[in-house]
Design a protein around this motif. Structure first.
Motif, PDB file in Angstrom:
ATOM      1  N   GLU B 102       0.790  -1.168  -0.075  1.00  0.00           N
ATOM      2  CA  GLU B 102       0.060  -0.168   0.022  1.00  0.00           C
ATOM      3  C   GLU B 102       1.010   1.304   0.197  1.00  0.00           C
ATOM      4  N   THR B 103       1.954   1.166   0.565  1.00  0.00           N
ATOM      5  CA  THR B 103       2.696   2.529   0.817  1.00  0.00           C
ATOM      6  C   THR B 103       3.370   2.743  -0.479  1.00  0.00           C
ATOM      7  N   GLN B 104       3.421   4.041  -0.968  1.00  0.00           N
ATOM      8  CA  GLN B 104       4.021   4.573  -2.091  1.00  0.00           C
ATOM      9  C   GLN B 104       5.362   5.353  -1.652  1.00  0.00           C
ATOM     10  N   TYR B 105       6.612   5.214  -2.533  1.00  0.00           N
ATOM     11  CA  TYR B 105       7.912   5.757  -2.105  1.00  0.00           C
ATOM     12  C   TYR B 105       8.167   6.723  -3.121  1.00  0.00           C
TER      13      TYR B 105
END
Lengths: 113, 115
Positions: B102-105
């Motif tokens: 889910e996390t975007q970097y």
């Protein structure tokens, strides 16, 4: 559809003041919630996240609690520093729906020494 | 560990000129890739995202296009820039398969000024 609403800025505080940036969301599923921070001239950095109701995310003195009953994820810090001056984005992700993150419009925070 | 690169960092281009912005990710395989634009003092607008080589989804119809010629390379292009294309362009990636998907970097961004 899913959406995120956060308080408009800019927010100006004195150093060591208490900070709250409000964020509410609308979602049909069970989203994860995020706060990202963008320092001047840089990309976004993940500040904290929470993946389910009543979870509390925390990092660098910032906290936010996933409140399903009020559909909120307010960002708080007990004592802000000048170095906290940045733009803060609330966001949600619902992998059951798609691979995208929905971002709020951002809140600019100015901390005065 | 994973890293994401964008270049150039800053670009000044005349109206009507072409554009090519590049983003590469290191340290992961088959990431999802994203292009965002941030106009001055405004929020993020998702432009394109890709779940694999050659697979591009467009979020906003406009004079920009994106390509993914390699697994960890994402390119944003235009044949003719408009004044309204000025902004801060951010590339991002997220994991697929196992782990936190889910996390975007985000990369460091490219600041584009069209004159």
């Amino acid at each position: 559809g899913n959406s995120v609403t956060q308080m408009e800025g800019p927010v100006t505080l004195s150093e060591e003041a208490f900070l709250t940036i409000n964020c509410t969301y609308t979602a049909t599923g069970y989203p994860s919630l995020f706060w990202y921070v963008q320092y001047p001239g840089e990309g976004l950095q993940l500040l904290l996240k929470a993946t389910k109701a009543d979870d509390k995310g925390s990092n660098k003195g910032f906290e936010a609690t996933y409140r399903k009953e009020t559909t909120s994820f307010h960002l708080e810090k007990g004592s802000v520093q000048v170095s906290d001056s940045a733009v803060y984005f609330c966001a949600l992700s619902d992998l059951g729906r798609d691979d995208k993150i929905i971002f709020g419009k951002g809140t600019r925070l100015h901390i005065l020494p | 560990s994973q890293t994401i690169h964008q270049w150039p960092a800053t670009l000044v281009q005349p109206v009507g000129s072409p554009l090519s912005l590049e983003c590469t990710v290191e340290g992961t395989s088959n990431p999802n890739l994203y292009w965002y634009r941030q106009a001055a003092g405004r929020g993020l607008q998702l432009l394109f995202y890709s779940v694999g080589i050659g697979q591009i989804s467009s979020e906003v119809p406009q004079n920009l296009s994106a390509s993914r010629p390699q697994d960890r390379q994402f390119i944003l292009s235009s044949k003719k820039l408009l004044l309204s294309d000025s902004g801060f362009y951010l590339c991002a990636w997220s994991l697929t398969g196992q782990g936190d998907q889910e996390t975007q970097y985000f990369g460091p961004g490219t600041r584009l000024l069209v004159l």
